[in-house]
Scaffold this motif. Sequence first.
Motif, PDB file in Angstrom:
ATOM      1  N   ALA A   1       3.999 -12.844   3.373  1.00 46.63           N
ATOM      2  CA  ALA A   1       4.862 -13.916   2.855  1.00 46.63           C
ATOM      3  C   ALA A   1       5.713 -13.416   1.685  1.00 46.63           C
ATOM      4  O   ALA A   1       6.908 -13.717   1.608  1.00 46.63           O
ATOM      5  CB  ALA A   1       4.022 -15.108   2.427  1.00 46.63           C
ATOM      6  N   GLU A   2       5.110 -12.642   0.801  1.00 47.33           N
ATOM      7  CA  GLU A   2       5.835 -12.131  -0.367  1.00 47.33           C
ATOM      8  C   GLU A   2       6.893 -11.101   0.028  1.00 47.33           C
ATOM      9  O   GLU A   2       7.852 -10.902  -0.716  1.00 47.33           O
ATOM     10  CB  GLU A   2       4.856 -11.527  -1.368  1.00 47.33           C
ATOM     11  N   SER A   3       6.729 -10.445   1.163  1.00 44.81           N
ATOM     12  CA  SER A   3       7.682  -9.428   1.602  1.00 44.81           C
ATOM     13  C   SER A   3       8.880 -10.010   2.332  1.00 44.81           C
ATOM     14  O   SER A   3       9.903  -9.342   2.477  1.00 44.81           O
ATOM     15  CB  SER A   3       6.992  -8.418   2.523  1.00 44.81           C
ATOM     16  N   LEU A   4       8.758 -11.233   2.780  1.00 42.61           N
ATOM     17  CA  LEU A   4       9.854 -11.881   3.497  1.00 42.61           C
ATOM     18  C   LEU A   4      10.964 -12.244   2.512  1.00 42.61           C
ATOM     19  O   LEU A   4      10.679 -12.759   1.431  1.00 42.61           O
ATOM     20  CB  LEU A   4       9.304 -13.148   4.176  1.00 42.61           C
ATOM     21  N   PRO A   5      12.222 -11.978   2.834  1.00 45.80           N
ATOM     22  CA  PRO A   5      13.302 -12.354   1.927  1.00 45.80           C
ATOM     23  C   PRO A   5      13.261 -13.859   1.624  1.00 45.80           C
ATOM     24  O   PRO A   5      12.977 -14.669   2.510  1.00 45.80           O
ATOM     25  CB  PRO A   5      14.574 -11.993   2.701  1.00 45.80           C
ATOM     26  N   HIS A   6      13.559 -14.208   0.378  1.00 46.24           N
ATOM     27  CA  HIS A   6      13.485 -15.612  -0.053  1.00 46.24           C
ATOM     28  C   HIS A   6      14.273 -16.541   0.867  1.00 46.24           C
ATOM     29  O   HIS A   6      13.814 -17.637   1.175  1.00 46.24           O
ATOM     30  CB  HIS A   6      13.997 -15.755  -1.481  1.00 46.24           C
ATOM     31  N   VAL A   7      15.428 -16.105   1.303  1.00 48.95           N
ATOM     32  CA  VAL A   7      16.283 -16.959   2.134  1.00 48.95           C
ATOM     33  C   VAL A   7      15.639 -17.269   3.490  1.00 48.95           C
ATOM     34  O   VAL A   7      15.919 -18.298   4.093  1.00 48.95           O
ATOM     35  CB  VAL A   7      17.691 -16.327   2.292  1.00 48.95           C
ATOM     36  N   LEU A   8      14.740 -16.402   3.974  1.00 46.68           N
ATOM     37  CA  LEU A   8      14.094 -16.616   5.269  1.00 46.68           C
ATOM     38  C   LEU A   8      12.736 -17.307   5.167  1.00 46.68           C
ATOM     39  O   LEU A   8      12.184 -17.728   6.180  1.00 46.68           O
ATOM     40  CB  LEU A   8      13.933 -15.288   6.013  1.00 46.68           C
ATOM     41  N   ARG A   9      12.193 -17.418   3.971  1.00 48.56           N
ATOM     42  CA  ARG A   9      10.859 -18.018   3.823  1.00 48.56           C
ATOM     43  C   ARG A   9      10.770 -19.438   4.356  1.00 48.56           C
ATOM     44  O   ARG A   9       9.810 -19.763   5.056  1.00 48.56           O
ATOM     45  CB  ARG A   9      10.396 -17.946   2.375  1.00 48.56           C
TER      46      ARG A   9
ATOM     47  N   SER B   1      -2.615  -1.894  18.849  1.00 48.16           N
ATOM     48  CA  SER B   1      -1.692  -2.676  18.034  1.00 48.16           C
ATOM     49  C   SER B   1      -1.243  -3.894  18.817  1.00 48.16           C
ATOM     50  O   SER B   1      -0.949  -3.795  20.008  1.00 48.16           O
ATOM     51  CB  SER B   1      -0.445  -1.871  17.662  1.00 48.16           C
ATOM     52  N   VAL B   2      -1.200  -5.032  18.143  1.00 50.99           N
ATOM     53  CA  VAL B   2      -0.571  -6.229  18.691  1.00 50.99           C
ATOM     54  C   VAL B   2       0.706  -6.423  17.885  1.00 50.99           C
ATOM     55  O   VAL B   2       0.682  -6.455  16.655  1.00 50.99           O
ATOM     56  CB  VAL B   2      -1.474  -7.475  18.594  1.00 50.99           C
ATOM     57  N   ILE B   3       1.823  -6.516  18.588  1.00 52.93           N
ATOM     58  CA  ILE B   3       3.131  -6.628  17.960  1.00 52.93           C
ATOM     59  C   ILE B   3       3.732  -7.970  18.366  1.00 52.93           C
ATOM     60  O   ILE B   3       3.768  -8.301  19.554  1.00 52.93           O
ATOM     61  CB  ILE B   3       4.059  -5.483  18.410  1.00 52.93           C
ATOM     62  N   ALA B   4       4.179  -8.738  17.370  1.00 61.29           N
ATOM     63  CA  ALA B   4       4.781 -10.043  17.634  1.00 61.29           C
ATOM     64  C   ALA B   4       6.062 -10.161  16.826  1.00 61.29           C
ATOM     65  O   ALA B   4       6.142  -9.672  15.691  1.00 61.29           O
ATOM     66  CB  ALA B   4       3.810 -11.157  17.256  1.00 61.29           C
ATOM     67  N   GLY B   5       7.050 -10.814  17.410  1.00 64.87           N
ATOM     68  CA  GLY B   5       8.330 -10.988  16.724  1.00 64.87           C
ATOM     69  C   GLY B   5       8.735 -12.443  16.634  1.00 64.87           C
ATOM     70  O   GLY B   5       8.475 -13.236  17.546  1.00 64.87           O
ATOM     71  N   LEU B   6       9.384 -12.780  15.514  1.00 67.13           N
ATOM     72  CA  LEU B   6       9.958 -14.107  15.311  1.00 67.13           C
ATOM     73  C   LEU B   6      11.455 -13.936  15.089  1.00 67.13           C
ATOM     74  O   LEU B   6      11.878 -13.140  14.255  1.00 67.13           O
ATOM     75  CB  LEU B   6       9.351 -14.788  14.075  1.00 67.13           C
ATOM     76  N   SER B   7      12.248 -14.713  15.811  1.00 61.55           N
ATOM     77  CA  SER B   7      13.697 -14.627  15.682  1.00 61.55           C
ATOM     78  C   SER B   7      14.144 -15.250  14.373  1.00 61.55           C
ATOM     79  O   SER B   7      13.638 -16.283  13.952  1.00 61.55           O
ATOM     80  CB  SER B   7      14.342 -15.353  16.864  1.00 61.55           C
ATOM     81  N   PHE B   8      15.131 -14.617  13.730  1.00 63.37           N
ATOM     82  CA  PHE B   8      15.735 -15.239  12.559  1.00 63.37           C
ATOM     83  C   PHE B   8      17.240 -15.381  12.727  1.00 63.37           C
ATOM     84  O   PHE B   8      17.955 -15.689  11.798  1.00 63.37           O
ATOM     85  CB  PHE B   8      15.383 -14.492  11.255  1.00 63.37           C
ATOM     86  N   ARG B   9      17.726 -15.228  13.938  1.00 58.05           N
ATOM     87  CA  ARG B   9      19.146 -15.440  14.216  1.00 58.05           C
ATOM     88  C   ARG B   9      19.446 -16.928  14.196  1.00 58.05           C
ATOM     89  O   ARG B   9      18.606 -17.749  14.549  1.00 58.05           O
ATOM     90  CB  ARG B   9      19.510 -14.879  15.593  1.00 58.05           C
ATOM     91  N   GLN B  10      20.661 -17.256  13.824  1.00 61.61           N
ATOM     92  CA  GLN B  10      21.085 -18.645  13.828  1.00 61.61           C
ATOM     93  C   GLN B  10      21.060 -19.188  15.252  1.00 61.61           C
ATOM     94  O   GLN B  10      21.471 -18.523  16.187  1.00 61.61           O
ATOM     95  CB  GLN B  10      22.505 -18.773  13.267  1.00 61.61           C
ATOM     96  N   GLY B  11      20.505 -20.372  15.407  1.00 64.15           N
ATOM     97  CA  GLY B  11      20.460 -21.005  16.718  1.00 64.15           C
ATOM     98  C   GLY B  11      19.352 -20.523  17.620  1.00 64.15           C
ATOM     99  O   GLY B  11      19.206 -20.987  18.734  1.00 64.15           O
ATOM    100  N   ALA B  12      18.540 -19.569  17.190  1.00 69.01           N
ATOM    101  CA  ALA B  12      17.477 -19.035  18.038  1.00 69.01           C
ATOM    102  C   ALA B  12      16.178 -19.762  17.788  1.00 69.01           C
ATOM    103  O   ALA B  12      15.958 -20.383  16.803  1.00 69.01           O
ATOM    104  CB  ALA B  12      17.297 -17.550  17.786  1.00 69.01           C
TER     105      ALA B  12
END
Length: 137
Positions: A28-36, A126-137
Motif C-alpha cells: 500500500a505504501e509503495s503505490l503512488p498516492h494518486v492510485l491509492r 510464483s503467483v502473479i496477479a495484475g490490476l488495471s489502472f488505465r482509465q475506463g478499465a
Amino acid sequence: MPEIPLVPVHWHFPAHPASVRRARHAVAESLPHVLRPRLGDDLGLLTSELVTNAIRHGVCREDEDLIELVLWPADGHYWLAVSDPGTGKPVLAHPDADSESGRGLLLVDRLATAWTVRPRPTRGTSVIAGLSFRQGA
C-alpha cells in the motif's frame, strides 16, 4: 528513445502469519498516492490472499523460509508477484458452502484483471496477479 520502466519494488518476509499485515502495508505504501483510492483496497486484498496462501501452502519451516513479493507497473497494470519455496501449484477450487477455507484464489480470480501461476527458475512457485489502472478499465 524507449520509455524506461520503473524499477520493481521488492521485499522478503518471513513465512509467518504476522507477515501478511506487514506485506499488505508495504504494498500500500509503495503505490503512488494518486492510485491509492482506485487500487489500494483491491491490491491490499490480493496481497493478503496471496501471502496467506504462500505461508499456508508453500513453505516447509517458517523459521527458514521466506516469502518474496515484487510489485511493478507495466502495460497499464500494477503487477504483484508472490513467491514461495514450495513445489505445489495453486489450483482454483470451488468449495461448497460449508467449507471454511479454499476461497482465496476465487477472490484473486474475481479481483485481478489477469493472474497466473509460474514455477521459479531455481526453487518454488510464483503467483502473479495484475490490476488495471488505465482509465475506463
